[in-house]
Design a protein around this motif. Sequence first.
Motif, PDB file in Angstrom:
ATOM      1  N   LEU A  74     -68.866   8.505  21.903  1.00  0.00           N
ATOM      2  CA  LEU A  74     -69.924   9.220  22.604  1.00  0.00           C
ATOM      3  C   LEU A  74     -71.220   8.425  22.588  1.00  0.00           C
ATOM      4  O   LEU A  74     -71.562   7.790  21.571  1.00  0.00           O
ATOM      5  CB  LEU A  74     -70.165  10.579  21.946  1.00  0.00           C
ATOM      6  N   SER A  77     -74.351  11.928  19.673  1.00  0.00           N
ATOM      7  CA  SER A  77     -73.494  13.004  19.173  1.00  0.00           C
ATOM      8  C   SER A  77     -73.411  14.206  20.099  1.00  0.00           C
ATOM      9  O   SER A  77     -72.363  14.831  20.222  1.00  0.00           O
ATOM     10  CB  SER A  77     -73.981  13.447  17.792  1.00  0.00           C
ATOM     11  N   LEU A  80     -72.215  15.462  25.194  1.00  0.00           N
ATOM     12  CA  LEU A  80     -71.443  16.387  26.014  1.00  0.00           C
ATOM     13  C   LEU A  80     -72.250  17.622  26.391  1.00  0.00           C
ATOM     14  O   LEU A  80     -71.916  18.339  27.337  1.00  0.00           O
ATOM     15  CB  LEU A  80     -70.168  16.813  25.276  1.00  0.00           C
ATOM     16  N   GLN A 101     -64.559  15.181  18.579  1.00  0.00           N
ATOM     17  CA  GLN A 101     -64.432  16.490  19.232  1.00  0.00           C
ATOM     18  C   GLN A 101     -65.321  17.558  18.605  1.00  0.00           C
ATOM     19  O   GLN A 101     -65.894  18.385  19.313  1.00  0.00           O
ATOM     20  CB  GLN A 101     -62.971  16.944  19.230  1.00  0.00           C
ATOM     21  N   ALA A 104     -68.852  16.920  19.652  1.00  0.00           N
ATOM     22  CA  ALA A 104     -68.939  17.163  21.087  1.00  0.00           C
ATOM     23  C   ALA A 104     -69.005  18.667  21.368  1.00  0.00           C
ATOM     24  O   ALA A 104     -69.803  19.138  22.187  1.00  0.00           O
ATOM     25  CB  ALA A 104     -67.739  16.547  21.800  1.00  0.00           C
TER      26      ALA A 104
END
Length: 464
Positions: A74, A77, A80, A101, A104
Motif C-alpha cells: 500500500l 496504511s 484504501l 488487509q 486496509a
Amino acid sequence: MRDCLVRKSDVSRSTPIIAVTEAGLPELLDELGDAAKSWCGVNDFTAKASTFQLVPGLSGEGAAVLFAVEETGLPHSFALGGLANALPEGDYHLADGFPDQEQAALGFALSAYAFGRYLSTPGKKRRLAVDADVDLDRLHIVLDGVQLARDLINTPANDLGPEELVAAIQSLFKDHGGSGRIIAGGDLLDENFPMVHAVGRASSRAPRLADFSWGREGDPKVTLVGKGVIFDTGGLNIKPGSSMALMKKDMGGAANVLGLASMIMAANLAVRLRVIVPCVENSISGNAFRPGDILPSRKGLTVEIGNTDAEGRLVLADALALADEETPDLLVDMATLTGAARVALGPDLPPFYTHDDELAEDIAVMAEAANDPLWRMPLWQPYMKYLDSKVADINHINTSGAGFAGSVTAALFLSRFVENTGSWVHFDIFGWTPIDKPGKPAGGEAQGIRCLFDLISERYAGAQ
C-alpha cells in the motif's frame, strides 16, 4: 463506522477490489479481458499509486475495482480509505493477495465516518467484507472508540455543555459496569478544585468534574485525564472571531480520553481504569476570572493568571493533582492545549511530553505501527524559569515576553502538579482534521488513542 466492515461469510455477493501495480496492469487486464482493457484505456487508468478504476469483470460478468498499489504494498496504511466515499453504494471485498488487509480495512472504515446528527438525508452506504483471519472484533472496538471521540468533538456546544459531557461519561461507564461521581458548581470549592471552579464559574452552565473508575482493584492503575472545555471564548482575554470558530473542539482532550476508555473497557483489559474530566465553559460575565488574579490550586500552589485564554492548563492542573494523589502506574492526560504545538508540528502530528524514556520509546514504536502519528517533545527544565511569578508560586503562561516554546512551557506547568506518579505523559493534540485525507475525514479527530490502546494492551497483557 463498524457497520461498514463485515465478514465475507455474511455477504452473499460483493465486488472484488484487486490490488494492481503499474508494472502488473497489462498482465491483469489480459486476464480480465477486452472490456476491462478498453474501459481503462478510455479512462486513462495507468495504475498510478492510490488511484482506482471500476471495470467490467471477466467476460463482461459482474465488475471489479482495480486499486493501484506500489511494488512494496500500500502507498500508505490508510490508502484504501480513498475508496470509502468514492465507490458506488454496495458491498466489496479485498481480492486474494491484497496487501496489509487489516490496515486496509481500518483505513476504509475510518474514512467512511460521517457526522450525520444534523443531516436530514443519510449518506450512501458502502461495506467491505473481510476474511476470517482479520481481527474484526478488535477493529470494531477501535472504530467504536474513534467514533465516540469524533462524534463528541463534532457536536456543537449548544448541544454539548458541561452537563451533557459528564452525562456521556456516566453513560459510557454504566454501559461497561463502571461507576463514579460528578462534582458540580459550588461543591467544586468544597472539595478543593478551585481552578476548575474559577474557569467555569462565569458560564450560565455550571462547571463539573467527572471522576469514574472501572476494573478490578488489584490490577495496574491506568488513569486518563482529559481537558473538557466545551467552548472557549478566551474569557476576558477574548479570542477574535477567527480563533473562536472551532472552539467547540476545545473538549477534544476529553473526547479522546473517552474514546480510549471505551476501547480499554470493551476489550476488557486487565487494568484498573480511572477517568477524570473537568468539564467547563470558559465564558464571560461579571464574575469571570481575570488576568492578574491569583488562584489557589488543589496542589496547594498559588497560580498567577497571565491570560484567561490559557484556561485549559488550569482545569487540568487540579485534575492531575487529584490523579497523582493515587499514584497510578500510568497517568495520561490529553488536551487541545496550545496553538504553539500546531505551529511547530502542524495539525496531524501531536507532540507528547514525558520524563519516562522507556514509555516514550514504546509510544514512538506503537505510533508508527498503528499509523497514529506522534512526536516526542522535551520537558526542557531551563524553560521553567519562564513561568516565574513575583507574586505567586507560579504563573501559568510564559512571562518572558518573547512568547517562545508555548507548548513546552504549558507542559512544564502541568508537570508541577504531578510528583508522585512515575510514568506520566501529556499529549497536546489538535483534535481536528482540516481537510479530508484517507482515514481522516475533515472534522473532529481521534489522535493518539489507537497507539495508546495498543500500548496499554501490550504493557499490561500479563496483569492479573
